[in-house]
Write a protein that holds these residues in place. Structure first.
Motif, PDB file in Angstrom:
ATOM      1  N   LEU A  81      -0.813  -2.874  -1.743  1.00  0.00           N
ATOM      2  CA  LEU A  81      -0.656  -1.771  -2.741  1.00  0.00           C
ATOM      3  C   LEU A  81       0.372  -0.750  -2.332  1.00  0.00           C
ATOM      4  O   LEU A  81      -0.020  -0.095  -1.200  1.00  0.00           O
ATOM      5  N   PRO A  82       1.349  -0.655  -3.042  1.00  0.00           N
ATOM      6  CA  PRO A  82       2.625   0.203  -2.523  1.00  0.00           C
ATOM      7  C   PRO A  82       2.542   1.700  -2.551  1.00  0.00           C
ATOM      8  O   PRO A  82       2.656   2.271  -3.464  1.00  0.00           O
ATOM      9  N   LEU A  83       2.120   2.172  -1.441  1.00  0.00           N
ATOM     10  CA  LEU A  83       2.184   3.665  -1.444  1.00  0.00           C
ATOM     11  C   LEU A  83       2.999   4.167  -0.346  1.00  0.00           C
ATOM     12  O   LEU A  83       2.656   5.258   0.092  1.00  0.00           O
ATOM     13  N   GLY A  84       3.997   3.572  -0.143  1.00  0.00           N
ATOM     14  CA  GLY A  84       4.733   4.145   1.078  1.00  0.00           C
ATOM     15  C   GLY A  84       5.932   5.054   0.382  1.00  0.00           C
ATOM     16  O   GLY A  84       5.880   5.191  -0.805  1.00  0.00           O
ATOM     17  N   THR A  85       6.897   5.555   1.219  1.00  0.00           N
ATOM     18  CA  THR A  85       7.956   6.311   0.731  1.00  0.00           C
ATOM     19  C   THR A  85       8.942   5.914  -0.062  1.00  0.00           C
ATOM     20  O   THR A  85       9.597   5.966  -1.172  1.00  0.00           O
ATOM     21  N   GLY A  86       9.392   4.455   0.559  1.00  0.00           N
ATOM     22  CA  GLY A  86      10.585   3.776   0.140  1.00  0.00           C
ATOM     23  C   GLY A  86      10.123   2.439  -0.842  1.00  0.00           C
ATOM     24  O   GLY A  86      10.489   2.204  -1.855  1.00  0.00           O
ATOM     25  N   ASN A  87       8.902   1.857  -0.251  1.00  0.00           N
ATOM     26  CA  ASN A  87       8.592   0.592  -1.166  1.00  0.00           C
ATOM     27  C   ASN A  87       9.683  -0.514  -1.373  1.00  0.00           C
ATOM     28  O   ASN A  87       9.383  -1.045  -2.387  1.00  0.00           O
ATOM     29  N   ASP A  88      10.538  -0.752  -0.549  1.00  0.00           N
ATOM     30  CA  ASP A  88      11.667  -1.748  -0.841  1.00  0.00           C
ATOM     31  C   ASP A  88      11.287  -3.024  -0.701  1.00  0.00           C
ATOM     32  O   ASP A  88      11.591  -3.987  -1.548  1.00  0.00           O
ATOM     33  N   PHE A  89      10.329  -3.759  -0.055  1.00  0.00           N
ATOM     34  CA  PHE A  89       9.672  -4.742  -0.009  1.00  0.00           C
ATOM     35  C   PHE A  89       8.959  -4.979  -1.178  1.00  0.00           C
ATOM     36  O   PHE A  89       9.206  -6.208  -1.786  1.00  0.00           O
ATOM     37  N   ALA A  90       8.328  -4.087  -1.613  1.00  0.00           N
ATOM     38  CA  ALA A  90       7.643  -4.410  -2.926  1.00  0.00           C
ATOM     39  C   ALA A  90       8.613  -4.477  -4.132  1.00  0.00           C
ATOM     40  O   ALA A  90       8.533  -5.576  -5.078  1.00  0.00           O
TER      41      ALA A  90
END
Length: 316
Positions: A81-90
């Protein structure tokens, strides 16, 4: 299912996690973790459960590092569940950046064997690892992230790119020496997915988390004008055509020389003079949208780890 989330998550993230949990539907055990929390006791308590990470590349990095060291990559399915700052892997794996839609991906249950990069210290790379200006940029961006969010990455890169001289390094790609210490390198990177810096830079335009290879990028654009040109071309992935850039797929990469730090998925290492990486094709199973759920079975289930690499198709 086991759901791991940051114990310091803000109100909006907590609400998103709760909504995602309802959409997933299956029984979910939520466990809050902090930056200093070891995951081994948690994973040991929840043996063989699928794991969902509510966070960004760094949180996914921590989980996969623990699963790799515990030899559990092939036994647990992993959701994000993408809640990061960058979320590049998602971004690179086709996982929706909307948490509600990402939870629906986990609920639907389609998975795909996904590559993992590992290094000689037992650490992993989920999205990308950088030496040189990439690591310096992460260091510069860190205090800015709470204030400007994803914009911290390009600002940090600009600061580092203007003041750092580059590193004298030997880089060996699949047994072939690509650079010598007589040349300074602005950046050396290995990547699993296409983008870095919150999607603002297209480091490896042809990379895929399912292609069984990592991609290496070496920039020798160390002059003031060359640095600016490299930074501008990097935004759209046009740097790969530059004469001062080496870029291509690889199975194994070794970097050695004067002291450097490594930024792996936003996590900075201690200074070192040598680091090597290899790719494990299809080593773990990721929940993905149904239209992306094709490809190999996890190599971890078939053979335990990747075999010896072949010579990379590296262009200069």
């Amino acid at each position: 299912m086991l759901l791991l989330h940051n114990e310091d998550a803000g109100t909006s993230d907590a609400e998103s996690i709760a909504t995602g949990e309802k959409i997933i539907g299956a029984p979910v055990t939520r466990v809050a973790v902090s930056a200093g929390t070891g995951l081994d006791p948690i994973l040991a308590e929840h043996t063989d459960e699928d794991v969902i990470v509510a966070g960004g590349d760094g949180s996914l990095h921590a989980l996969l590092r623990a699963l790799y060291r515990r030899d559990e990559l092939g036994r647990r399915r992993v959701g994000l569940l993408p809640l990061g700052t960058g979320n590049d892997f998602a971004r690179g794996s086709g996982i929706p950046l909307d948490v509600t839609a990402a939870a629906g991906v986990v609920r639907d249950g389609a998975t795909r064997a996904t590559d993992l990069i590992v290094d000689d210290t037992g650490d992993v790379v989920v999205n990308a690892a950088h030496v040189g200006v990439g690591a310096d940029a992460a260091d510069s961006a860190r205090p800015l992230k709470p204030h400007v969010g994803p914009a911290a990455f390009p600002i940090g890169a600009m600061i580092a790119g203007l003041v750092r001289p580059g590193k004298r390094l030997t880089v060996v790609i699949d047994g072939r020496t690509a650079t010598h210490p007589r040349h300074r390198n602005l950046m050396v990177a290995v990547s699993n997915a296409p983008t870095i810096a919150g999607g603002s830079a297209l480091l490896s335009p042809d990379a895929s988390v399912h292609d069984g290879r990592m991609h290496v990028t070496i920039s020798q654009a160390t002059g003031p004008i060359a640095r600016i040109g490299y930074a501008l071309r990097l935004l759209r992935g046009r740097h790969v055509d530059s004469l001062d850039v080496i870029h291509g797929p690889a199975d194994r990469v070794l970097v050695a020389g004067e002291s450097f730090r490594v930024n792996a998925d936003g996590e900075l290492s201690a200074p070192t003079v040598s680091r090597s990486w290899r790719v494990l094709p299809g080593a773990w199973r990721l929940f993905v949208p149904a239209d992306r759920a094709t490809g190999r079975q996890p190599a971890a289930e078939a053979a335990g780890e990747a075999g010896p690499g072949t010579e990379a198709e590296v262009r200069r």
